[in-house]
Write an enzyme that holds these catalytic residues in place. Sequence first.
Site, PDB file in Angstrom:
ATOM      1  N   THR A 134       0.941   0.631  -7.625  1.00  0.00           N
ATOM      2  CA  THR A 134       1.275  -0.659  -7.008  1.00  0.00           C
ATOM      3  C   THR A 134       0.492  -1.779  -7.668  1.00  0.00           C
ATOM      4  O   THR A 134       1.040  -2.842  -7.994  1.00  0.00           O
ATOM      5  CB  THR A 134       0.941  -0.607  -5.495  1.00  0.00           C
ATOM      6  OG1 THR A 134       1.687   0.464  -4.907  1.00  0.00           O
ATOM      7  CG2 THR A 134       1.278  -1.906  -4.799  1.00  0.00           C
ATOM      8  N   GLY A 136      -2.710   8.150 -10.728  1.00  0.00           N
ATOM      9  CA  GLY A 136      -3.318   9.471 -10.842  1.00  0.00           C
ATOM     10  C   GLY A 136      -2.884  10.480  -9.791  1.00  0.00           C
ATOM     11  O   GLY A 136      -2.685  11.651 -10.096  1.00  0.00           O
ATOM     12  N   HIS A 137      -2.714  10.007  -8.531  1.00  0.00           N
ATOM     13  CA  HIS A 137      -2.476  10.987  -7.457  1.00  0.00           C
ATOM     14  C   HIS A 137      -1.108  11.646  -7.557  1.00  0.00           C
ATOM     15  O   HIS A 137      -0.831  12.603  -6.840  1.00  0.00           O
ATOM     16  CB  HIS A 137      -2.682  10.349  -6.081  1.00  0.00           C
ATOM     17  CG  HIS A 137      -1.623   9.381  -5.650  1.00  0.00           C
ATOM     18  ND1 HIS A 137      -0.605   9.749  -4.817  1.00  0.00           N
ATOM     19  CD2 HIS A 137      -1.420   8.073  -5.937  1.00  0.00           C
ATOM     20  CE1 HIS A 137       0.168   8.694  -4.581  1.00  0.00           C
ATOM     21  NE2 HIS A 137      -0.306   7.666  -5.258  1.00  0.00           N
ATOM     22  N   THR A 174     -16.800  -3.347 -10.672  1.00  0.00           N
ATOM     23  CA  THR A 174     -17.458  -2.147 -11.206  1.00  0.00           C
ATOM     24  C   THR A 174     -16.482  -0.980 -11.240  1.00  0.00           C
ATOM     25  O   THR A 174     -15.789  -0.710 -10.258  1.00  0.00           O
ATOM     26  CB  THR A 174     -18.682  -1.795 -10.323  1.00  0.00           C
ATOM     27  OG1 THR A 174     -19.562  -2.926 -10.354  1.00  0.00           O
ATOM     28  CG2 THR A 174     -19.395  -0.557 -10.824  1.00  0.00           C
ATOM     29  N   CYS A 181      16.118   7.030  11.617  1.00  0.00           N
ATOM     30  CA  CYS A 181      16.927   6.509  12.710  1.00  0.00           C
ATOM     31  C   CYS A 181      15.999   5.702  13.616  1.00  0.00           C
ATOM     32  O   CYS A 181      15.064   6.254  14.176  1.00  0.00           O
ATOM     33  CB  CYS A 181      17.536   7.690  13.470  1.00  0.00           C
ATOM     34  SG  CYS A 181      19.149   7.312  14.098  1.00  0.00           S
TER      35      CYS A 181
HETATM   36  N1  PLP Z   1       6.214   3.493  -8.511  1.00  0.00           N
HETATM   37  C1  PLP Z   1       6.828   4.627  -8.172  1.00  0.00           C
HETATM   38  C2  PLP Z   1       8.052   5.047  -8.913  1.00  0.00           C
HETATM   39  C3  PLP Z   1       6.327   5.420  -7.136  1.00  0.00           C
HETATM   40  O1  PLP Z   1       6.948   6.559  -6.805  1.00  0.00           O
HETATM   41  C4  PLP Z   1       5.163   4.998  -6.467  1.00  0.00           C
HETATM   42  C5  PLP Z   1       4.621   5.790  -5.344  1.00  0.00           C
HETATM   43  O2  PLP Z   1       5.305   6.526  -4.697  1.00  0.00           O
HETATM   44  C6  PLP Z   1       4.545   3.797  -6.869  1.00  0.00           C
HETATM   45  C7  PLP Z   1       5.102   3.077  -7.902  1.00  0.00           C
HETATM   46  C8  PLP Z   1       3.307   3.307  -6.214  1.00  0.00           C
HETATM   47  O3  PLP Z   1       2.232   4.099  -6.585  1.00  0.00           O
HETATM   48  P1  PLP Z   1       0.868   4.068  -5.750  1.00  0.00           P
HETATM   49  O4  PLP Z   1       1.113   4.794  -4.486  1.00  0.00           O
HETATM   50  O5  PLP Z   1      -0.101   4.744  -6.622  1.00  0.00           O
HETATM   51  O6  PLP Z   1       0.527   2.642  -5.544  1.00  0.00           O
END
Ligand code: PLP
Length: 388
Positions: free
Chosen positions: A75, A203-204, A240, A327
Amino acid sequence: MPPMATIYLDNNATTRVADEALEAMTPFYREFYGNAHSAHTLGRRAHEGVEHARAEVAALMGCEGHEAIFTSCGTEGNAIVIRGLLDANPSRRKIVATSVEHPSVLSLLRALAANGSIELEIVPVTADGSVDFKAFIRAVDQTTLLACAMYAQNETGVVHTIPALAEVAHSQGAYLLVDAVQAAGKLPLSLTHLGADFMTISGHKFHAPKGIGALAIRKGISVKPLWYGGGQELGLRSGTEAVPAIVGLGVAARMAREKLTSIAEVRILRDRLERGIVAAVADTTVVGGQQPRLPNTANIAFHNVAADEIVRVLDGEEVCASAGAACHSGVAEPSATMKAMGLPLHIAMGAVRFSLSRYTTAEEVDRAIQIVTRVVTGLRQPAQPATT
Ligand code: PLP
């Protein structure tokens, strides 16, 4: 660790941290905890950790080390590009994006359009999730600053033809942002070969910890920072550095690159899961099934069954999957992606995403097929009248 019985098929949401990444991080909490910009030994050791990780991340993203900066997540990377590029280029105000971009791109662009900062044009996708190429060509013009096209879609796994889109963008003097958050670790990445100007990863999504990501910026492109301070990360992300998380990202990036050859095994398991479910359960659609897709993703729509119900009951059976549709107060709301693909409501509302990782086993897949079949069949059965 989740209980051993848990079958985790939600790896597009997030992944388990690789033991190797965790192990490499620990000394940077306990021993080499210096600030990476301090002149003493502990600082230098931390700095080495950061730069070693940068080289690994650059190798994963197919860019030079000096083109890669660390961010907190996908993001943030997307926001740095969109806002920073606009700030650096006041004369071009148009941004083009596909209709299936992640909310980190689309919500930001809609907010910027709503306050008059940009002119936004959304390019549709086909019912199978591929970008309408002719519409993309029509949308990108000489006033366009940036085009946004994700490499692989998070819900369907559909892979977009980035080099062709890059050519169109560049022919009009526009830049291309490629959100590669879902592609990292599943497809080969190369800033250069894809023709991207910017690429973001998180990374996650590939077994590094949460809270760390990276952004590649093609050399020479001017972007203004979102905030100011000590000037770390090319001056684009003052603050940092999160050294342990960066080190973990570096290890996960190396493993993602080295293990890319074994992604074929994940694809075999995904196909086994998909075929098994489709053979056992009537009235299903594999969403995006006709397009090139991520090898780990199966989006299966169970007609006339509510996906959020399926996911809830599956959770009770210790299977983790995800549904974009929900829903709310009796109103059916398909996911933005399914809406953008124009899928009929009875299909869109039943779309469940199963996403595998290199830790998924054949035994888990076989158990998941049985459980999903039982759960969907059960949900489809009409409720029995109560007996007295
Ligand atoms: N872009 C895509 C295609 C994603 O699937 C996601 C998270 O699901 C993001 C961006 C956002 O990543 P983050 O959760 O690391 O901000």
